[in-house]
Scaffold this motif. Structure first.
Motif, PDB file in Angstrom:
ATOM      1  N   LEU A  64      -3.013  -3.934 -32.573  1.00  0.00           N
ATOM      2  CA  LEU A  64      -3.074  -5.239 -33.239  1.00  0.00           C
ATOM      3  C   LEU A  64      -2.426  -6.321 -32.363  1.00  0.00           C
ATOM      4  O   LEU A  64      -2.907  -7.454 -32.295  1.00  0.00           O
ATOM      5  CB  LEU A  64      -2.393  -5.163 -34.612  1.00  0.00           C
ATOM      6  CG  LEU A  64      -3.129  -4.304 -35.642  1.00  0.00           C
ATOM      7  CD1 LEU A  64      -2.286  -4.103 -36.900  1.00  0.00           C
ATOM      8  CD2 LEU A  64      -4.475  -4.937 -36.021  1.00  0.00           C
ATOM      9  N   TYR A  67      -4.842  -7.232 -29.587  1.00  0.00           N
ATOM     10  CA  TYR A  67      -5.932  -8.078 -30.077  1.00  0.00           C
ATOM     11  C   TYR A  67      -5.441  -9.520 -30.237  1.00  0.00           C
ATOM     12  O   TYR A  67      -6.137 -10.466 -29.898  1.00  0.00           O
ATOM     13  CB  TYR A  67      -6.465  -7.572 -31.421  1.00  0.00           C
ATOM     14  CG  TYR A  67      -7.108  -6.206 -31.369  1.00  0.00           C
ATOM     15  CD1 TYR A  67      -7.873  -5.819 -30.281  1.00  0.00           C
ATOM     16  CD2 TYR A  67      -6.965  -5.314 -32.423  1.00  0.00           C
ATOM     17  CE1 TYR A  67      -8.457  -4.562 -30.234  1.00  0.00           C
ATOM     18  CE2 TYR A  67      -7.549  -4.065 -32.391  1.00  0.00           C
ATOM     19  CZ  TYR A  67      -8.290  -3.688 -31.295  1.00  0.00           C
ATOM     20  OH  TYR A  67      -8.865  -2.449 -31.254  1.00  0.00           O
ATOM     21  N   MET A  70      -5.237 -11.209 -27.005  1.00  0.00           N
ATOM     22  CA  MET A  70      -6.581 -11.543 -26.530  1.00  0.00           C
ATOM     23  C   MET A  70      -7.091 -12.826 -27.171  1.00  0.00           C
ATOM     24  O   MET A  70      -7.637 -13.699 -26.510  1.00  0.00           O
ATOM     25  CB  MET A  70      -7.554 -10.418 -26.913  1.00  0.00           C
ATOM     26  CG  MET A  70      -7.860  -9.464 -25.794  1.00  0.00           C
ATOM     27  SD  MET A  70      -8.771  -8.024 -26.412  1.00  0.00           S
ATOM     28  CE  MET A  70      -9.588  -8.632 -27.842  1.00  0.00           C
ATOM     29  N   VAL A  71      -6.872 -12.919 -28.495  1.00  0.00           N
ATOM     30  CA  VAL A  71      -7.338 -14.107 -29.230  1.00  0.00           C
ATOM     31  C   VAL A  71      -6.582 -15.335 -28.755  1.00  0.00           C
ATOM     32  O   VAL A  71      -7.189 -16.385 -28.494  1.00  0.00           O
ATOM     33  CB  VAL A  71      -7.155 -13.908 -30.762  1.00  0.00           C
ATOM     34  CG1 VAL A  71      -7.422 -15.205 -31.503  1.00  0.00           C
ATOM     35  CG2 VAL A  71      -8.085 -12.815 -31.272  1.00  0.00           C
ATOM     36  N   MET A  74      -7.855 -16.453 -25.398  1.00  0.00           N
ATOM     37  CA  MET A  74      -9.170 -17.095 -25.522  1.00  0.00           C
ATOM     38  C   MET A  74      -9.023 -18.500 -26.102  1.00  0.00           C
ATOM     39  O   MET A  74      -9.649 -19.442 -25.638  1.00  0.00           O
ATOM     40  CB  MET A  74     -10.065 -16.221 -26.415  1.00  0.00           C
ATOM     41  CG  MET A  74     -11.529 -16.571 -26.358  1.00  0.00           C
ATOM     42  SD  MET A  74     -12.272 -16.199 -24.744  1.00  0.00           S
ATOM     43  CE  MET A  74     -12.975 -14.590 -25.030  1.00  0.00           C
ATOM     44  N   ASP A  75      -8.151 -18.628 -27.122  1.00  0.00           N
ATOM     45  CA  ASP A  75      -7.917 -19.949 -27.724  1.00  0.00           C
ATOM     46  C   ASP A  75      -7.369 -20.919 -26.686  1.00  0.00           C
ATOM     47  O   ASP A  75      -7.792 -22.079 -26.617  1.00  0.00           O
ATOM     48  CB  ASP A  75      -6.923 -19.834 -28.890  1.00  0.00           C
ATOM     49  CG  ASP A  75      -7.579 -19.247 -30.131  1.00  0.00           C
ATOM     50  OD1 ASP A  75      -8.828 -19.152 -30.132  1.00  0.00           O
ATOM     51  OD2 ASP A  75      -6.860 -18.881 -31.074  1.00  0.00           O
TER      52      ASP A  75
END
Lengths: 86, 388
Positions: A64, A67, A70-71, A74-75
């Motif tokens: 978790l 992830y 990663m988010v 990307m943001d």
């Protein structure tokens, strides 16, 4: 019928039966197939009335976290792109 | 004491943002693929995740899914369903089974229809309930029609163990447990097969370990990723497959590391080995006869075997599917549900013709519920009725 359901052990009723909580629903499951001792608070996978295995909490938390990173990454990239465009 | 909440195990792995980011990564990686990638998700549970969460729509066109045979209800040939019906029709008998099995049509009827006609047929939440029912009904014969892949097999073995320990003389077992690797091997060996990689179901490997796929990966030079069932798990599994292809690797990898190991649950495996052994062959709906692809009771437990005890009532004559039904080709990944002439037109979840429509895990059922498939007006009315 095949799916296994993550649940939390909330009570050990006797040697091979535990009560588990599945998102608010409580039920009794057999521990006959568990390869290791089960404690209250453990997360287990349930399938047709049996606990099949423990869920590795550290592993789940690690996934978790990965992830989330990663988010966030990307943001941050999206933000850079949109700022570059303005 | 710990930072993990139960809901994290659900919502954490269904997070739309994470799915989107993983899809971006897949798209980026897949742009370097030299040819389209055909991934077979072995299990119907994965088919449902892919359809329900719209994963297909956010993945690039050069990744195509082939829906595999991993639905124990879908692959049950009609003659075995006729067995269940024949057993249920015996005097003084209670027939027990799991899940959707009740609704699957046999050659002339289904267990649901027989139940409506007065047979005592019960769907169990847990195979263990069979023990209680047999004890409460000592003057009746109770038959457990056991179905499922490796995931459900140790539960049946645990019930057999208890029945023996309690000396229950009235509980019999009709074993239909099937094995994933021989079925996948049969599909991959078909010259028409277009499959490049496999997503293996995590729950099978919770029991049997990821090791069961190693011979397939080696003999077919195929990436195989054992993946969980949440949409994030499936997306990550797909990313791992694409990376393997790009790096020219063909290994068995585990995505669902939070509960799957290479060796699996050895206690459960031992429980299976104590009571069950491979059959010489088993006929799969759609796939035909496959050697060593199913289990039966060991000879020392023949007295518990419904196929032995009631052999005079059971026929093993193969019975083929309805001639319009293409469940066989769908199970082999050679056709998609919408290629079937009766899909949504005479075969839908309320009146299933073929097994892929009956089971919640069947490919046709998943397409009917979630896919944007064009249906004739009559079928749309049925859909409204089904969802009302």
């Amino acid at each position: 019928m095949c799916l296994s359901i993550p649940s939390q052990v909330i009570q050990i009723d006797d040697a091979n039966i535990a009560t588990v909580d599945t998102m608010g629903v409580q039920r009794q499951v057999s521990l006959d197939l568990m390869p290791e001792a089960v404690d209250i608070g453990d997360y287990v996978l349930i399938h047709v009335g049996f606990a099949m295995n423990k869920i590795d909490q550290e592993d789940a938390l690690e996934s978790l976290k990965l992830y989330r990173e990663m988010v966030d990454l990307m943001d941050a990239e999206d933000l850079k792109v949109s700022q570059g465009n303005s | 004491m710990n930072g993990l909440q139960l809901q994290d195990l659900y919502q954490g792995f269904r997070e739309p943002q994470t799915i989107r980011v993983l899809a971006d990564k897949v798209r980026q990686a897949a742009s370097s693929l030299k040819s389209p990638l055909h991934i077979m998700e072995v299990c119907g549970g994965h088919t449902h995740t892919i359809m329900k969460y719209g994963l297909k729509q956010i993945l690039p066109d050069n990744i195509e899914f082939i829906h595999g045979p991993g639905c124990p209800v879908c692959i049950m040939p009609k003659e075995r369903i006729d067995h269940a019906i024949a057993l249920a029709q015996m005097e003084n008998t209670i027939l027990l089974t799991l899940g959707d099995m009740i609704r699957v049509p046999g050659s002339k009827s289904s267990l649901a229809k027989q139940r409506a006609l007065g047979c005592d047929i019960r769907a169990l939440n847990s195979p263990l309930d069979a023990i209680q029912i047999a004890r409460e009904n000592p003057d009746k014969q109770v038959v457990f029609f056991a179905i499922g892949f490796e995931t459900t097999t140790p539960m049946t073995a645990a019930v057999i163990k208890q029945a023996i320990a309690l000396g229950l003389g009235n509980l019999f077992f009709h074993i239909n447990h099937v094995l994933v690797p021989p079925a996948v091997e049969a599909i991959l060996s078909d010259p028409a097969c277009r499959i490049d990689a496999l997503i293996g179901p995590s729950h099978v490997s919770v029991i049997s370990g990821a090791k069961i796929y190693r011979p397939l990966a080696e003999s077919h030079n195929m990436p195989i990723v054992v993946s969980g069932f949440e949409p994030v798990d499936v997306m990550q599994g797909i990313l791992m497959i694409v990376e393997q292809v790009l790096e020219q690797r063909h290994e068995v990898e585990i995505q669902y590391t939070r509960a799957v190991s290479f060796d699996g649950n050895l206690k459960a495996q031992q429980m299976i080995d104590t009571y069950l052994q491979p059959r010489s062959h088993f006929r799969w709906r759609g796939l035909g006869d496959i050697a060593h692809s199913a289990l039966r009771l060991k000879d020392e437990y023949r007295h518990l075997d419904a196929e032995v005890a009631f052999a005079d009532r059971l026929s093993d004559e193969p019975i083929d599917d309805h001639k319009l039904c293409i469940c066989g080709d769908i199970l082999k990944g050679l056709a998609k549900p919408q290629d079937c002439k009766v899909f949504g037109r005479g075969c839908d979840p309320t009146r299933p013709l073929g097994s892929c429509m009956v089971s919640d895990e069947g490919a046709c059922n998943a397409y009917y519920r979630y896919a944007e498939v064009t249906l004739p007006p009559s079928a749309k009315q049925n859909m409204n009725r089904a969802s009302a």
